[in-house]
Design a protein around this motif. Structure first.
Motif, short mmCIF file in Angstrom:
data_model
loop_
_atom_site.label_atom_id
_atom_site.label_comp_id
_atom_site.label_asym_id
_atom_site.label_seq_id
_atom_site.Cartn_x
_atom_site.Cartn_y
_atom_site.Cartn_z
N LEU A 152 0.83 -1.21 0.00
CA LEU A 152 0.00 0.00 0.00
C LEU A 152 0.86 1.25 0.00
CD1 LEU A 152 -2.82 1.27 0.20
CD2 LEU A 152 -2.62 1.10 2.70
N ASP A 153 1.91 1.23 0.82
CA ASP A 153 2.85 2.37 0.85
C ASP A 153 3.45 2.61 -0.53
OD1 ASP A 153 4.85 4.21 2.36
OD2 ASP A 153 6.11 2.81 1.25
N ALA A 154 3.85 1.53 -1.22
CA ALA A 154 4.45 1.67 -2.54
C ALA A 154 3.44 2.20 -3.56
CB ALA A 154 5.01 0.33 -3.01
N ARG A 155 2.20 1.69 -3.51
CA ARG A 155 1.18 2.15 -4.47
C ARG A 155 0.85 3.62 -4.26
NH1 ARG A 155 -1.24 -2.96 -3.48
NH2 ARG A 155 -2.74 -1.99 -2.05
N TRP A 156 0.69 4.02 -3.01
CA TRP A 156 0.40 5.42 -2.74
C TRP A 156 1.53 6.32 -3.23
CZ3 TRP A 156 -1.87 5.63 2.94
CH2 TRP A 156 -3.19 5.16 2.90
N SER A 157 2.74 5.91 -2.92
CA SER A 157 3.89 6.74 -3.32
C SER A 157 3.99 6.82 -4.83
CB SER A 157 5.17 6.16 -2.73
OG SER A 157 5.15 6.22 -1.33
N ARG A 158 3.80 5.70 -5.52
CA ARG A 158 3.86 5.70 -6.99
C ARG A 158 2.78 6.61 -7.57
NH1 ARG A 158 6.17 2.91 -10.89
NH2 ARG A 158 7.16 1.57 -9.35
N SER A 159 1.58 6.53 -7.00
CA SER A 159 0.48 7.34 -7.51
C SER A 159 0.72 8.83 -7.31
CB SER A 159 -0.82 6.93 -6.82
OG SER A 159 -1.90 7.75 -7.21
N LEU A 160 1.32 9.19 -6.16
CA LEU A 160 1.52 10.60 -5.86
C LEU A 160 2.80 11.18 -6.45
CD1 LEU A 160 0.41 10.58 -2.11
CD2 LEU A 160 -0.83 11.60 -4.03
N LEU A 161 3.81 10.34 -6.63
CA LEU A 161 5.11 10.85 -7.10
C LEU A 161 5.30 10.78 -8.60
CD1 LEU A 161 7.55 9.49 -4.37
CD2 LEU A 161 6.93 11.87 -4.79
N LYS A 162 4.47 10.06 -9.32
CA LYS A 162 4.65 10.00 -10.76
C LYS A 162 4.41 11.38 -11.37
CE LYS A 162 -0.07 8.54 -11.90
NZ LYS A 162 -0.89 7.47 -12.53
N PRO A 163 5.19 11.77 -12.34
CA PRO A 163 5.05 13.12 -12.92
C PRO A 163 3.69 13.32 -13.55
CG PRO A 163 7.10 12.06 -13.62
CD PRO A 163 6.28 11.00 -12.97
N SER A 164 3.16 14.51 -13.36
CA SER A 164 1.89 14.86 -13.99
C SER A 164 2.10 15.11 -15.48
CB SER A 164 1.33 16.12 -13.34
OG SER A 164 2.18 17.23 -13.60
N PRO A 165 1.02 15.04 -16.28
CA PRO A 165 1.17 15.36 -17.71
C PRO A 165 1.80 16.73 -17.95
CG PRO A 165 -0.96 14.34 -17.30
CD PRO A 165 -0.34 14.59 -15.96
N LYS A 166 1.47 17.69 -17.10
CA LYS A 166 2.04 19.02 -17.25
C LYS A 166 3.55 18.99 -17.00
CE LYS A 166 1.49 23.79 -15.62
NZ LYS A 166 0.77 24.68 -14.67
N ALA A 167 3.97 18.20 -15.98
CA ALA A 167 5.40 18.10 -15.69
C ALA A 167 6.13 17.41 -16.82
CB ALA A 167 5.60 17.34 -14.38
N ARG A 168 5.54 16.35 -17.37
CA ARG A 168 6.17 15.65 -18.50
C ARG A 168 6.29 16.59 -19.70
NH1 ARG A 168 6.71 10.15 -18.24
NH2 ARG A 168 5.75 9.10 -16.46
N LEU A 169 5.24 17.40 -19.92
CA LEU A 169 5.28 18.34 -21.03
C LEU A 169 6.37 19.37 -20.83
CD1 LEU A 169 4.11 19.44 -23.67
CD2 LEU A 169 2.45 20.73 -22.31
N ALA A 170 6.48 19.90 -19.60
CA ALA A 170 7.52 20.89 -19.32
C ALA A 170 8.90 20.29 -19.50
CB ALA A 170 7.35 21.42 -17.89
N GLU A 171 9.09 19.04 -19.05
CA GLU A 171 10.38 18.38 -19.22
C GLU A 171 10.69 18.17 -20.69
OE1 GLU A 171 12.59 14.52 -17.29
OE2 GLU A 171 10.60 14.24 -18.16
N ARG A 172 9.65 17.79 -21.44
CA ARG A 172 9.86 17.54 -22.87
C ARG A 172 10.21 18.83 -23.60
NH1 ARG A 172 11.88 14.30 -26.48
NH2 ARG A 172 10.71 14.19 -28.42
N VAL A 173 9.56 19.93 -23.24
CA VAL A 173 9.88 21.22 -23.85
C VAL A 173 11.33 21.60 -23.56
CG1 VAL A 173 9.39 23.69 -23.78
CG2 VAL A 173 7.51 22.06 -23.89
N GLU A 174 11.75 21.39 -22.30
CA GLU A 174 13.13 21.70 -21.93
C GLU A 174 14.11 20.83 -22.70
OE1 GLU A 174 16.05 23.77 -19.77
OE2 GLU A 174 13.87 24.10 -19.87
N GLU A 175 13.76 19.55 -22.83
CA GLU A 175 14.63 18.63 -23.57
C GLU A 175 14.73 19.03 -25.04
OE1 GLU A 175 14.65 13.91 -24.89
OE2 GLU A 175 13.36 14.59 -23.27
#
Length: 391
Positions: A152-175
């Motif tokens: 449960l601890d791992a699932r919660w952490s994965r759900s909360l820590l995975k990058p949001s679509p906005k974060a992925r987009l920002a990273e992709r723009v930077e890349e």
């Protein structure tokens, strides 16, 4: 039951780590409060980027914990905290990854307590002379519960820590911004090389050719033998100019790629490299390992990039490695094409030493590819590139 005990022991270790990290997060609240007060006073706003950097480190530690438990990594998507203070402050505030980490940290205060409450449930059992003798019925129920809490601890952490679509987009723009800058730099370097080759080679020979034709015209009536010699020299100059032009064209897009395809072109490179080169091919046109003789070809830009990498790597191996042998592997993969060049030489390749490795990275990055290089002192040296393409 032994498997259950071992799994519960592993889960206990995981929960201990989670509890320690949760305790560290509680202590970090003081830092957050100090940062908020300092930022509100404007004078201490420069503390915020460093606090965000610490938050990233704490979140990164949790990502590694989850990866250790589940075997699957949680990707990160952060904007780099670089540049002058004003730029770092703007990045820290606007980076979507900051909000993701703070949201996880707030939730972690709650289920971090859960991990601390479950740890005492680990059964002591009965032991004789330090040897485990067995488990009571109550403990047999508790053990799977500990593992489920770790899951449960791992699932919660994965759900909360995975990058949001906005974060992925920002990273992709930077890349893409970085790769575009690299592509522009590589393109500029290529244009300068072509200009230098034309100026120092072809242009000089054409000027010499024009001068000889002019001298031949002046001597036409009074010295036929001199005219013949001048025309012979002019013909030689014209042929050399054509050779120079072919060399320039070959640097832009090697004609051999069009004539023979990537496999044939790479084999020609191997034959002319001066090394004993083994070429292994799988899944590409001309390859026989997987029975794909006459198979599909990669796009022209991808073939040219791979050809450039192989040519540069073999040239470096011949000049610097000290090894008489090298190998080239071309492989069709699900996402595109992969090429690996390996030699048994001295190693110690340095990207800043003018070896052409920076040019390789820029050229591959422009096509959204990946470059991996290992070259420890003493060898061997391995350069691997993977380029995406649609087959």
């Amino acid at each position: 039951m032994g498997k259950t005990v071992r799994q519960a022991a592993r889960a206990t270790v995981q929960l201990v780590r989670a509890a320690v990290l949760a305790l560290g997060s509680y202590l970090f609240v003081t830092v957050l409060l100090i940062t908020l007060v300092a930022t509100a006073t404007v004078v201490g706003a420069g503390v915020l980027p460093e606090t965000v950097r610490l938050v990233r480190q704490i979140a990164g530690a949790k990502r590694r914990q989850v990866a250790l438990w589940t075997g699957r990594e949680i990707p990160e998507a952060y904007l780099p905290l670089t540049g002058p203070p004003r730029e770092r402050l703007r990045t820290a505030v606007r980076d979507p990854g900051t909000l993701t980490d703070l949201r996880w940290m707030a939730a972690y205060y709650a289920y971090g307590c859960l991990a601390c409450l479950v740890l005492p449930l680990w059964p002591v059992g009965l032991a004789v002379d330090g040897v485990w003798c067995g488990l009571m019925g109550r403990e047999a129920v508790v053990l799977p519960l500990i593992s489920r809490v770790a899951d449960l601890d791992a699932r919660w952490s994965r759900s909360l820590l995975k990058p949001s679509p906005k974060a992925r987009l920002a990273e992709r723009v930077e890349e893409l911004t970085e790769t575009r800058a690299g592509a522009v730099a590589a393109h500029g370097a290529e244009l300068r090389r072509i200009e230098r080759d034309l100026h120092d080679g072809t242009q000089a020979r054409l000027v010499s050719l024009s001068m000889r034709i002019g001298l031949a015209k002046r001597a036409y009536d009074r010295d036929p033998e001199a005219v013949r010699r001048l025309l012979d020299d002019a013909q030689d100059q014209a042929e050399e100019a054509l050779t120079e032009l072919r060399h320039v064209v070959r640097g832009i897009h090697p004609p051999i790629l069009t004539d023979r395809g990537l496999v044939g072109a790479v084999r020609a490179l191997a034959a002319s490299s001066g090394l004993d080169v083994t070429v292994l091919v799988d899944g590409l046109e001309g390859g026989t390992k997987s029975g794909t003789e006459g198979g599909l070809r990669a796009p022209a830009a991808v073939e040219a990039a791979v050809y450039f990498v192989v040519a540069e790597a073999l040239t470096n191996a011949a000049k610097h490695s000290g090894s008489p042998r090298a190998s080239v592997q071309l492989e069709r993969v699900s996402t595109g094409i992969r090429a690996v060049v390996w030699d048994e030489g001295l190693g110690g390749a340095d990207e800043t030493g003018g070896s052409g490795l920076l040019g390789i990275r820029r050229r591959i990055a422009a096509l959204d590819g990946i470059v991996t290089m290992t070259s420890p002192v003493g060898g061997p040296t391995m350069i691997a590139v993977e380029l995406p393409c649609v087959w």
